[in-house]
Design an enzyme around this catalytic site. Structure first.
Site, mmCIF file in Angstrom:
data_model
loop_
_atom_site.group_PDB
_atom_site.id
_atom_site.type_symbol
_atom_site.label_atom_id
_atom_site.label_comp_id
_atom_site.label_asym_id
_atom_site.label_seq_id
_atom_site.Cartn_x
_atom_site.Cartn_y
_atom_site.Cartn_z
ATOM 1 N N GLU A 1 0.823 -1.081 0.179
ATOM 2 C CA GLU A 1 -0.081 -0.747 0.181
ATOM 3 C C GLU A 1 0.754 1.525 -0.156
ATOM 4 O OE1 GLU A 1 -3.302 2.209 2.426
ATOM 5 O OE2 GLU A 1 -2.528 0.449 3.843
ATOM 6 N N ASN B 1 -12.409 6.166 2.170
ATOM 7 C CA ASN B 1 -11.400 6.665 3.479
ATOM 8 C C ASN B 1 -9.988 7.037 2.699
ATOM 9 O OD1 ASN B 1 -12.017 6.076 6.393
ATOM 10 N ND2 ASN B 1 -12.777 4.334 5.640
ATOM 11 N N ALA B 2 -9.336 8.318 2.233
ATOM 12 C CA ALA B 2 -8.131 8.240 2.001
ATOM 13 C C ALA B 2 -8.339 8.418 0.227
ATOM 14 C CB ALA B 2 -6.707 7.558 1.984
ATOM 15 N N ASP C 1 -15.798 -1.675 11.212
ATOM 16 C CA ASP C 1 -15.440 -1.351 12.155
ATOM 17 C C ASP C 1 -16.500 -0.455 13.081
ATOM 18 O OD1 ASP C 1 -14.174 0.638 11.637
ATOM 19 O OD2 ASP C 1 -12.506 0.445 12.913
ATOM 20 N N GLY C 2 -16.754 0.361 12.420
ATOM 21 C CA GLY C 2 -17.963 1.744 13.356
ATOM 22 C C GLY C 2 -17.098 2.596 13.730
ATOM 23 N N HIS D 1 -14.339 3.729 11.268
ATOM 24 C CA HIS D 1 -13.329 4.023 9.877
ATOM 25 C C HIS D 1 -14.725 4.900 8.664
ATOM 26 C CE1 HIS D 1 -9.596 2.603 10.656
ATOM 27 N NE2 HIS D 1 -9.298 3.334 9.688
ATOM 28 N N ASP E 1 -7.542 -4.094 7.606
ATOM 29 C CA ASP E 1 -6.340 -2.845 8.393
ATOM 30 C C ASP E 1 -5.460 -2.509 9.180
ATOM 31 O OD1 ASP E 1 -4.999 -0.595 7.008
ATOM 32 O OD2 ASP E 1 -6.577 0.998 7.505
ATOM 33 N N SER F 1 -4.674 5.675 11.609
ATOM 34 C CA SER F 1 -3.739 5.011 11.475
ATOM 35 C C SER F 1 -4.191 3.512 11.233
ATOM 36 C CB SER F 1 -2.959 5.387 11.222
ATOM 37 O OG SER F 1 -3.344 5.780 12.720
#
Length: 382
Positions: free
Chosen positions: A116, A208-209, A242-243, A245, A267, A302
């Site tokens: 990544e 995300n990102a 995961d609730g 992210h 992740d 992160s």
């Protein structure tokens, strides 16, 4: 409600056994009303239990062995160890030590590395260290080879498709059977579509990102409903369910828009399975507070400390989808993404006998690899 027959590590068609060999089962196991499901496949996991796959070391084996052993209790039977953006020296040191291997009593199978970065966008670097980011120069694919050192055991590469010369890199990687994923990127929709036309098939942790969804240019998120995907091709997308992210509403939007492409990923970072406090992620120090993980001293997320079985349960709860759908997002879909669905991710005849027993709440009771029990919940701890 039926029987599952296993022999020599594979799921067996019992008709052959009954009619051709006139045989019967040597061992019978009462599964006590468990759900039997294919083993989970995690295509994005940065470490766990104090081990960080992106940390320079001359002896990767103990760390990789520990993680592959520990994730059995979370239902993961194979995975792609993931390296975040690192200096070339780290790739050169770690990748030669990483080998593809089958799972067993020693731990989950390794399907190949997920790299990544470092060819990602500065604006959307997330937890990736800026000083290690790179762009493609004139000999783009040669740059990538020089950075990584070798692609022998590489399975997935995440890159930002808006980078100059990325299309030739995507073509070259795809030609070698490596899955290209789009992520950590400010690409607009047409840049993302072009990347898919050149062979990209995955989106790294959707939402995300990347640029947020905008109605005039939905960016990478728009790939979920794009009509420019080549015929016969499917775009898959990873989600960290995961609730933290991804808001449950965003999870539901993605799932309803493109249910067949959803791949659950953890992740997870080195802090998964450890107490709150400071841990590492590659070149950075991260702080764990409950299920939140931030770069120390910031509010930049992160990675996660969620386990795969937690993600499956949260996904099912958030979307109200069927149990089968939730389980397929962690087994069938990642197998299809990697092109191994003839061997893994299903309970079809002749596929690898990697499967789980779960209770009705989708808590893992036992994990099997190649038909052998490799983990079982301690009855007292149930």
């Amino acid at each position: 409600r039926e029987d599952l027959w296993v022999r020599e590590g594979k799921i067996l068609n019992p008709e052959k056994l009954f009619f051709d060999e006139k045989g019967s089962a040597d061992i019978q196991l009462d599964c006590k009303d468990s759900i039997i499901a294919p083993g989970f496949i995690d295509v994005q996991i940065n470490g766990g239990f104090g081990v960080d796959f992106s940390l320079a070391t001359d002896d990767l084996k103990p760390g990789i062995d520990l993680v592959s052993q520990k994730i059995l209790s979370h239902g993961v039977t194979s995975f792609c160890p993931t390296l975040v953006t690192s200096p070339p020296s780290v790739y050169h040191q770690i990748l030669p030590q990483m080998s593809i291997r089958n799972g067993g009593a020693h731990g989950a199978g390794i399907l190949g590395a997920h790299l990544e970065g470092p060819f990602i966008s500065k604006e959307k670097k997330g937890a990736h260290p800026e000083h290690c980011l790179r762009t493609f120069e004139a000999g783009a694919f040669q740059d990538l080879l020089a950075t990584y050192g070798s692609l022998d055991c590489v399975r997935i590469v995440t890159l930002a498709p808006e980078m100059k010369r990325s299309s030739e890199v995507i073509r070259e990687l795809t030609k070698r059977g490596i899955c290209v994923s789009l992520g950590h990127s400010v690409a607009n929709l047409s840049q993302a579509e072009e990347a898919v036309q050149h062979g990209a098939t995955f989106i790294t942790h959707l939402f995300n990102a990347m640029l947020p969804f905008h109605h005039r240019d939905p960016g990478i998120v728009g790939l979920l409903t794009s009509d420019k995907i080549p015929t016969g091709r499917r775009v898959f997308y990873g989600m960290i369910s995961d609730g933290i992210h991804t808001n449950p509403a965003a999870l539901r939007i993605a799932h309803r828009a493109h249910p067949k492409g959803l791949v659950l990923v953890t992740d997870a970072i080195a802090g998964m399975g450890l107490a709150p406090g400071r841990h590492t992620l590659g070149q950075q120090v991260v702080e764990i507070d409950g299920l939140n993980t931030y770069i120390a001293g910031t509010k930049t997320l992160s990675g996660s400390v969620a386990t795969m079985d937690t993600c499956v349960r949260h996904f099912q709860e958030a979307t109200g989808c069927s149990v089968e759908t939730a389980l397929e997002a962690a087994s069938l879909h990642p197998a299809q993404l990697l092109g191994i669905e003839h061997k893994k991710g299903t309970l079809n005849y002749d596929s690898d006998a990697d499967f789980l027993m779960l209770n009705d709440g989708l808590y893992v009771q036992a994990t099997y690899i190649a038909g052998e029990e490799v983990w079982r919940r301690d009855v007292l701890g149930m």
